[in-house]
Scaffold this motif. Structure first.
Motif, PDB file in Angstrom:
ATOM      1  N   LYS A  87       7.817   3.196  16.140  1.00 53.52           N
ATOM      2  CA  LYS A  87       6.777   3.066  17.161  1.00 53.52           C
ATOM      3  C   LYS A  87       5.388   2.815  16.553  1.00 53.52           C
ATOM      4  O   LYS A  87       4.411   2.725  17.294  1.00 53.52           O
ATOM      5  CB  LYS A  87       6.717   4.341  18.007  1.00 53.52           C
ATOM      6  N   ALA A  88       5.331   2.717  15.225  1.00 55.13           N
ATOM      7  CA  ALA A  88       4.018   2.711  14.567  1.00 55.13           C
ATOM      8  C   ALA A  88       3.159   1.519  14.971  1.00 55.13           C
ATOM      9  O   ALA A  88       1.930   1.606  14.949  1.00 55.13           O
ATOM     10  CB  ALA A  88       4.206   2.720  13.039  1.00 55.13           C
ATOM     11  N   PHE A  89       3.776   0.385  15.334  1.00 52.85           N
ATOM     12  CA  PHE A  89       3.008  -0.815  15.643  1.00 52.85           C
ATOM     13  C   PHE A  89       2.794  -1.018  17.140  1.00 52.85           C
ATOM     14  O   PHE A  89       2.330  -2.081  17.555  1.00 52.85           O
ATOM     15  CB  PHE A  89       3.718  -2.042  15.054  1.00 52.85           C
ATOM     16  N   LEU A  90       3.113  -0.001  17.971  1.00 52.68           N
ATOM     17  CA  LEU A  90       2.861  -0.098  19.406  1.00 52.68           C
ATOM     18  C   LEU A  90       1.399   0.234  19.699  1.00 52.68           C
ATOM     19  O   LEU A  90       0.821   1.129  19.068  1.00 52.68           O
ATOM     20  CB  LEU A  90       3.767   0.865  20.173  1.00 52.68           C
ATOM     21  N   PHE A  94       0.871  -1.169   0.000  1.00 53.82           N
ATOM     22  CA  PHE A  94       0.000   0.000   0.000  1.00 53.82           C
ATOM     23  C   PHE A  94       0.912   1.224   0.000  1.00 53.82           C
ATOM     24  O   PHE A  94       1.600   1.495   0.989  1.00 53.82           O
ATOM     25  CB  PHE A  94      -0.902   0.014   1.242  1.00 53.82           C
ATOM     26  N   SER A  95       0.933   1.975  -1.113  1.00 54.49           N
ATOM     27  CA  SER A  95       1.799   3.154  -1.235  1.00 54.49           C
ATOM     28  C   SER A  95       0.927   4.392  -1.380  1.00 54.49           C
ATOM     29  O   SER A  95       0.133   4.490  -2.326  1.00 54.49           O
ATOM     30  CB  SER A  95       2.732   3.013  -2.439  1.00 54.49           C
ATOM     31  N   ASP A  96       1.064   5.367  -0.427  1.00 51.28           N
ATOM     32  CA  ASP A  96       0.261   6.589  -0.523  1.00 51.28           C
ATOM     33  C   ASP A  96       1.163   7.768  -0.880  1.00 51.28           C
ATOM     34  O   ASP A  96       2.393   7.657  -0.923  1.00 51.28           O
ATOM     35  CB  ASP A  96      -0.513   6.831   0.780  1.00 51.28           C
ATOM     36  N   ASN A  97       0.538   8.903  -1.142  1.00 49.58           N
ATOM     37  CA  ASN A  97       1.274  10.119  -1.484  1.00 49.58           C
ATOM     38  C   ASN A  97       1.138  11.174  -0.391  1.00 49.58           C
ATOM     39  O   ASN A  97       1.101  12.370  -0.668  1.00 49.58           O
ATOM     40  CB  ASN A  97       0.778  10.669  -2.821  1.00 49.58           C
ATOM     41  N   GLY A  98       1.098  10.702   0.861  1.00 44.68           N
ATOM     42  CA  GLY A  98       0.960  11.618   1.990  1.00 44.68           C
ATOM     43  C   GLY A  98       2.283  12.224   2.416  1.00 44.68           C
ATOM     44  O   GLY A  98       3.257  12.295   1.647  1.00 44.68           O
ATOM     45  N   GLU A  99       2.326  12.667   3.695  1.00 42.94           N
ATOM     46  CA  GLU A  99       3.478  13.380   4.207  1.00 42.94           C
ATOM     47  C   GLU A  99       4.658  12.465   4.503  1.00 42.94           C
ATOM     48  O   GLU A  99       5.791  12.928   4.624  1.00 42.94           O
ATOM     49  CB  GLU A  99       3.096  14.098   5.516  1.00 42.94           C
ATOM     50  N   GLY A 100       4.433  11.156   4.638  1.00 40.88           N
ATOM     51  CA  GLY A 100       5.500  10.270   5.061  1.00 40.88           C
ATOM     52  C   GLY A 100       5.657  10.286   6.578  1.00 40.88           C
ATOM     53  O   GLY A 100       4.973  11.035   7.284  1.00 40.88           O
ATOM     54  N   ILE A 101       6.563   9.451   7.099  1.00 38.04           N
ATOM     55  CA  ILE A 101       6.767   9.382   8.537  1.00 38.04           C
ATOM     56  C   ILE A 101       8.256   9.438   8.838  1.00 38.04           C
ATOM     57  O   ILE A 101       9.092   9.071   8.005  1.00 38.04           O
ATOM     58  CB  ILE A 101       6.171   8.079   9.128  1.00 38.04           C
ATOM     59  N   GLY A 117       5.696  10.134   0.721  1.00 31.89           N
ATOM     60  CA  GLY A 117       4.623   9.218   1.049  1.00 31.89           C
ATOM     61  C   GLY A 117       5.130   8.030   1.845  1.00 31.89           C
ATOM     62  O   GLY A 117       6.316   7.922   2.181  1.00 31.89           O
ATOM     63  N   THR A 118       4.215   7.135   2.132  1.00 36.69           N
ATOM     64  CA  THR A 118       4.514   5.983   2.993  1.00 36.69           C
ATOM     65  C   THR A 118       4.095   4.704   2.285  1.00 36.69           C
ATOM     66  O   THR A 118       3.104   4.685   1.547  1.00 36.69           O
ATOM     67  CB  THR A 118       3.748   6.107   4.327  1.00 36.69           C
TER      68      THR A 118
END
Length: 628
Positions: A553-556, A539-546, A594-595
């Motif tokens: 920490k995204a999966f906590l 899943f590839s988006d065109n957002g701000e990214g991280i 993006g992410t």
């Protein structure tokens, strides 16, 4: 009878409505036939690129330039039989006349003569009464000649060296032969020849000679060497006997003591082995099993006859160390060593092993004694107990916290309602505003409480189900079409997954995160990996990214980057769904911004993939077209 000549296929004749072919395989000198003619003797003649040949009904005989023709290559249709029976043949060198009545030609047998014998730098040409003595390790060459009244270029020679050759050797037209490394003894050389018509010589020419022996092969020298060697052997033998006898006497006592100790050990094992509650294996120094008790036979599912002589590593091995390392560890009296046991039927189990050694007087290993116990069930039970206790404690903690918080929220909500009725008539606008703010906070806390209880539901293990990934992605795009564009690849076939039933909620949370990061498009890519029984979804988006810190920490659970009302369980829930089914979840920044979220999930049972190679190829081509 009709005859036909061809440019490359030889000659053919028509017999009973079928063609009979004659070519080089039958004796024709060449497959290019320029003419065919019949002589007065009713023999067929053929002109070719390599002379003329005639066929007598059984075999071919041929003549060429060496027999008198002006050239080997004949001309097309250049043949004529005159009134006297002569056959005129045209070649590129001129015309030749053949007296066919004189063929086949006759001749007396050829005579053979040995012309010379060369040995090193000496040459012998006269052999009457002379004893020829040739030096040892000298090359011997014979030269000879075969005298014939016909074409001597077609003479065929054969030779035989009596005492060296096993049979006659064909030399063709060669008139010499060379021999090397002849042993010291007497020999007789024979030669005979055949003329162009194959007629052999009446008598073979022969020559006898002797290869001289060097001094070191003389009998007197060999006798002296034998006597000297015998003396050395006798002296060495006497010296070794004395040393061996002394050493044997020294070791005899130690061996006797060790033998007695070993006998006591074996007697002890024979007495107690069938009373032990553990499996007992006795292994020799070559790693072969020499004895076992009843429990060991049941443990490894062998009978004693089949187990005897088996290599230890056919029953016990270690996935973490080599065979040599494992053997070295066992011979060091290892206690409580966990290995993988293997039954005769191929079943694996965890085996706890204790080892001890029996050595001889010099400390060399004689026997390795092992006790074995199957602890597979014990290990599985320990893991289940620890896992169940952890999950139960965590679920009980969260549920207990939820009950306490729920009671407190009910009380606060009741008090706020009563307070609102009491001050509704006389309260100032600021008081009413503060009261409404408190009520809103209570509602948000209530929502967090519900999400906390949902968190406990994800902690409990849920049975996986089979879903179609293609249908899930189509439904996902339809649910979010008014909020964010979901670009799906072309998926011509269903892709069954073995996954938890909460996959849909996890995918929704992933798109919610992309939406909150400012993305308006999510591109989906699918890769089916049949050899690994996995499917990878990107899943590839065109957002701000991280950032890297957020990515780690995204999966906590309960982690969030914005002040949104949700509890921060989105990616955590998706992670739990995929992980509990044996998959993986990864997240990373894209180089273009993006992410990208990567899910690797297990495929369902192979019934869908009965034609796996054909369907995989179709899916792969479809995805390549969609990605372009």
């Amino acid at each position: 009878m009709l005859w036909f000549g061809t440019r490359s296929g030889g000659a053919a004749r028509l017999v009973d409505d079928r063609f009979e072919v004659f070519n080089t395989d039958n004796g024709l000198p060449n497959n290019v036939v320029y003419f065919i003619a019949e002589d007065a003797q009713q023999r067929m003649w053929f002109g070719t690129n390599e002379g003329v040949a005639y066929y007598d009904g059984t075999e071919f005989f041929y003549l060429n330039a060496s027999d008198g023709l002006l050239d080997d290559e004949c001309n097309t249709r250049a043949v004529l039989r005159d009134a006297e029976g002569y056959l005129w043949v045209g070649t590129i060198g001129g015309a030749s006349r053949i007296a066919t009545a004189l063929l086949p030609a006759t001749s007396p047998p050829p005579r053979v003569k040995i012309m010379a014998l060369e040995a090193g730098d000496r040459e012998f040409r006269y052999f009457q009464g002379e004893r020829l003595l040739v030096p040892y390790k000298t090359t011997v060459t014979f030269k000879f000649a075969t005298l014939s009244h016909l074409n001597e270029d077609k003479v065929h020679n054969r030779v035989f060296l009596e005492g060296f050759d096993e049979d006659w050797i064909s030399l063709g037209q060669e008139r010499h032969i060379r021999y090397t490394n002849l042993s010291p003894k007497s020999y007789t050389f024979h030669v005979r020849g055949e003329n162009a018509l194959g007629l052999p010589s009446t008598h073979a020419a022969s020559l006898s000679f002797e290869v001289a022996s060097p001094f070191y092969l003389k009998s007197w020298f060999l006798s002296m060497c034998a006597l000297g060697a015998l003396g050395l052997v006798w002296g060495g033998h006497r010296w070794r006997v004395r040393n061996v006898k002394a050493r044997a006497e020294k070791l005899e006592k130690a061996v006797a003591a060790k033998t007695e100790e070993l006998q006591h050990t074996l007697t002890f094992l024979e007495t107690i082995k069938d009373f032990l509650p553990l499996g007992l294996l006795v292994v020799d120094a070559k790693e072969n099993i020499v004895d076992a008790n009843r429990v060991a036979l049941e443990l490894f599912e062998y009978d004693l006859k089949a187990l005897h002589g088996q290599q230890l590593f056919n029953l016990l091995n270690s996935p973490l160390s080599s065979r040599e390392t494992m053997w070295r560890t066992l011979t060091q009296k290892k206690t409580g060593f966990e290995l993988v046991g293997l039954t005769q039927a191929g079943k694996h189990f965890i085996c706890e092993v204790h080892s001890d050694c029996v050595t001889d007087a010099e400390g060399n290993l004689k026997l390795l004694i092992l006790t074995c116990e199957n602890i597979e069930a014990q290990k599985q039970l320990e893991l289940k107990i620890v896992d169940s206790e952890k999950q139960l404690a965590l679920v009980n903690l969260v549920v207990g916290m939820g009950e306490v918080l729920n009671q407190k929220l009910v009380g606060i909500h009741t008090h706020l309602h009563e307070l609102q009725e009491q001050v509704a008539q006389s309260a100032s606008p600021d008081s009413i505003k503060n009261l409404q703010s408190a009520q809103q906070s209570v509602q948000e806390m209530d929502k967090v409480l519900r999400q906390l209880l949902e968190f406990t539901a994800y902690l409990a293990k849920t049975p996986s189900i089979s879903v179609d990934l293609r249908q899930e992605l189509l439904a996902l795009a339809e649910r979010w079409q008014k909020k964010i564009a979901v670009a799906l690849p072309l998926l011509p076939e269903a892709i069954p997954l073995r996954i938890l039933p909460k996959l849909r909620d996890g995918l929704d949370e992933a798109l919610q995160n992309s939406l909150e990061a400012g993305a308006d498009t999510v591109k989906v890519e699918v890769e089916v990996m049949l050899n690994l029984a996995r499917v990878r979804v990107l899943f590839s988006d065109n957002g701000e990214g991280i950032s890297n810190e957020i990515r780690n920490k995204a999966f906590l659970p309960f982690f969030k980057t914005r002040g949104t009302p949700h509890a921060g369980l989105g990616l955590w829930k998706l992670y739990q769904v995929v992980k509990q089914c044996g998959g993986t979840v990864e997240i990373d920044n894209l180089p273009t911004g993006g992410t990208q979220l990567r899910l690797t999930m297990p495929l369902d049972s192979p019934k869908y993939y009965a034609n796996a190679s054909t369907q995989a190829e179709a899916v792969r081509h479809a995805m390549m077209r969609a990605n372009r």
